[in-house]
Scaffold this motif. Structure first.
Motif, short mmCIF file in Angstrom:
data_model
loop_
_atom_site.label_atom_id
_atom_site.label_comp_id
_atom_site.label_asym_id
_atom_site.label_seq_id
_atom_site.Cartn_x
_atom_site.Cartn_y
_atom_site.Cartn_z
N ASP A 1 0.80 -1.23 0.11
CA ASP A 1 -0.04 0.30 -0.05
C ASP A 1 0.86 1.13 0.15
OD1 ASP A 1 -2.49 -1.34 0.03
OD2 ASP A 1 -2.38 -1.66 1.97
N ALA A 2 1.54 1.43 -0.97
CA ALA A 2 2.59 2.56 -1.10
C ALA A 2 2.96 2.56 -2.73
CB ALA A 2 3.83 2.23 -0.61
N THR A 3 3.15 3.80 -3.30
CA THR A 3 3.31 3.84 -4.82
C THR A 3 4.55 3.45 -5.35
OG1 THR A 3 4.63 5.79 -4.41
CG2 THR A 3 2.11 6.22 -4.38
N PRO A 4 4.69 2.82 -6.28
CA PRO A 4 5.66 2.37 -6.90
C PRO A 4 7.32 3.13 -6.55
CG PRO A 4 4.22 2.02 -8.48
CD PRO A 4 3.66 2.95 -7.53
N ALA A 5 7.17 4.44 -6.67
CA ALA A 5 8.18 5.42 -6.23
C ALA A 5 8.54 5.20 -4.83
CB ALA A 5 7.63 6.90 -6.61
N GLN A 6 7.91 5.01 -4.01
CA GLN A 6 7.96 4.88 -2.49
C GLN A 6 8.58 3.43 -2.16
OE1 GLN A 6 3.99 5.62 -1.14
NE2 GLN A 6 4.61 7.28 -0.11
N TRP B 1 14.41 0.44 -1.62
CA TRP B 1 15.53 -0.44 -2.08
C TRP B 1 16.64 0.41 -2.62
CZ3 TRP B 1 15.32 -5.76 -2.22
CH2 TRP B 1 14.25 -6.47 -2.11
N ALA B 2 16.35 1.50 -3.09
CA ALA B 2 17.40 2.37 -3.43
C ALA B 2 18.14 3.42 -2.59
CB ALA B 2 16.61 3.23 -4.85
N SER B 3 17.35 3.84 -1.47
CA SER B 3 18.09 4.66 -0.56
C SER B 3 19.00 3.84 0.30
CB SER B 3 17.01 5.35 0.14
OG SER B 3 17.60 5.66 1.14
N PRO B 4 20.47 3.83 0.50
CA PRO B 4 21.10 3.24 1.49
C PRO B 4 20.48 3.38 3.02
CG PRO B 4 22.36 4.55 0.16
CD PRO B 4 21.06 4.76 -0.22
N GLU B 5 19.94 4.43 3.27
CA GLU B 5 19.62 4.69 4.70
C GLU B 5 18.41 4.00 4.89
OE1 GLU B 5 20.38 7.37 2.47
OE2 GLU B 5 22.36 7.66 3.43
N ALA B 6 17.43 4.03 4.10
CA ALA B 6 16.08 3.34 3.86
C ALA B 6 16.03 2.00 4.13
CB ALA B 6 14.97 3.75 3.02
N LYS B 7 17.31 1.24 2.92
CA LYS B 7 17.36 -0.05 3.12
C LYS B 7 17.99 -0.64 4.24
CE LYS B 7 18.22 -3.75 0.04
NZ LYS B 7 18.83 -4.42 -1.20
N ARG B 8 18.93 0.14 4.88
CA ARG B 8 19.70 -0.55 5.90
C ARG B 8 18.36 -0.78 7.18
NH1 ARG B 8 25.18 0.71 7.26
NH2 ARG B 8 25.28 -0.42 9.32
N ARG B 9 17.33 0.18 7.25
CA ARG B 9 16.55 0.12 8.25
C ARG B 9 15.84 -1.20 8.38
NH1 ARG B 9 14.08 5.20 6.75
NH2 ARG B 9 12.27 3.96 6.72
N TRP B 10 15.37 -1.51 7.10
CA TRP B 10 14.52 -2.87 6.90
C TRP B 10 15.36 -4.00 6.60
CZ3 TRP B 10 13.84 -5.08 2.08
CH2 TRP B 10 14.11 -4.36 1.31
N PHE B 11 16.45 -3.93 5.78
CA PHE B 11 17.17 -5.11 5.33
C PHE B 11 18.24 -5.47 6.07
CE2 PHE B 11 20.60 -6.70 2.38
CZ PHE B 11 19.65 -7.95 1.67
N ALA B 12 19.14 -4.72 6.64
CA ALA B 12 20.09 -4.98 7.52
C ALA B 12 19.96 -4.80 8.97
CB ALA B 12 21.31 -4.16 7.01
N ASN B 13 18.86 -4.46 9.43
CA ASN B 13 18.52 -4.13 10.90
C ASN B 13 17.24 -5.07 11.49
OD1 ASN B 13 20.53 -2.35 11.63
ND2 ASN B 13 19.34 -0.40 10.88
N LYS C 1 9.47 -6.95 6.57
CA LYS C 1 10.05 -6.02 7.24
C LYS C 1 9.89 -4.66 6.25
CE LYS C 1 13.66 -8.71 8.73
NZ LYS C 1 15.03 -9.09 9.20
N LEU C 2 10.19 -4.95 5.05
CA LEU C 2 9.95 -3.72 3.99
C LEU C 2 8.34 -3.15 4.09
CD1 LEU C 2 10.29 -1.87 1.49
CD2 LEU C 2 9.86 -3.80 0.07
N GLU C 3 7.39 -4.25 4.42
CA GLU C 3 6.07 -3.64 4.81
C GLU C 3 5.88 -2.84 5.81
OE1 GLU C 3 1.52 -5.19 4.46
OE2 GLU C 3 3.14 -6.70 4.45
N ALA C 4 6.50 -3.33 6.89
CA ALA C 4 6.56 -2.64 7.91
C ALA C 4 7.24 -1.23 7.95
CB ALA C 4 6.95 -3.49 9.19
N ALA C 5 8.37 -1.08 7.28
CA ALA C 5 9.03 0.14 7.21
C ALA C 5 8.21 1.14 6.32
CB ALA C 5 10.37 -0.25 6.51
N LEU C 6 7.50 0.65 5.29
CA LEU C 6 6.61 1.55 4.48
C LEU C 6 5.60 1.87 5.31
CD1 LEU C 6 6.77 -0.71 1.08
CD2 LEU C 6 7.75 1.60 1.45
N ARG C 7 5.10 0.95 6.14
CA ARG C 7 3.69 1.43 7.08
C ARG C 7 4.14 2.59 8.04
NH1 ARG C 7 1.84 -3.42 7.51
NH2 ARG C 7 3.03 -3.95 9.20
N HIS C 8 5.39 2.38 8.44
CA HIS C 8 6.18 3.41 9.56
C HIS C 8 6.32 4.85 8.69
CE1 HIS C 8 9.41 5.43 11.60
NE2 HIS C 8 8.61 4.81 12.70
#
Length: 164
Positions: free
Chosen positions: A23-28, A33-45, A151-158
């Motif tokens: 429930d987020a736009t394709p850009a979001q 996946w593209a932002s190192p800061e954003a991806k680190r939050r859900w992929f590497a933590n 985890k990606l879904e939870a990060a997008l919801r957050h």
């Protein structure tokens, strides 16, 4: 899994497809996946995993690297990727290897397609995987990726909650 010199090398080819709505736009979703800061939050933590090193150089030819282990000890996991293709807000292709305690267990080509849908995005996740010497399985890998996509879904919801 250590192979003896008498045992011939084994490779098994598998394909994983996960079709997942967000429930987020394709850009979001793409940006997650593209932002190192954003991806680190859900992929590497994760509260269950200790991240030892993570970096992402998001560009064609750029590298992505993650090294982590369960917080309760155990096997060191290493993800080492190279970004092969980017179409902004539409597609990412990554070639990557997985190693456990320094032993390579697989080599994969991962394709992420971000497709618009009425209420958000359809993520079409396709992994073509070469499993080396029986050290992994498609079932195990798919289970791991489904957990990561949760985890990606939870990060997008957050993120939606913090901008609302």
């Amino acid at each position: 899994m250590t192979r003896s010199p008498e045992t011939p090398p084994d490779v098994r080819h598998e394909r994983i497809v996960i079709d997942r709505p967000y429930d987020a736009t394709p850009a979001q979703v793409f940006a997650a996946w593209a932002s190192p800061e954003a991806k680190r939050r859900w992929f590497a933590n994760d509260e269950e995993w200790e991240n030892l090193e993570y970096r992402l150089d998001f560009r064609v030819g750029g590298q992505e690297f993650d090294r982590s282990r369960p917080r309760n000890g155990g096997t060191l996991h290493q993800y080492d990727g190279r970004i092969e293709d980017i179409v902004p807000d539409a597609r990412i292709v990554i070639a990557y290897t997985m190693s456990l305690d320094g032993q390579r267990i697989s080599s994969s080509l991962l394709t992420l397609e971000f497709q618009p849908r009425t209420n958000g995005t359809r993520l079409l996740f396709t992994e073509q995987i070469a499993i080396l010497d029986g050290a992994d399985s498609a079932t195990s890998r798919e289970s791991g990726w489904r957990s990561v996509l949760d985890k990606l879904e939870a990060a997008l919801r957050h993120d939606r909650g913090s901008t609302a």
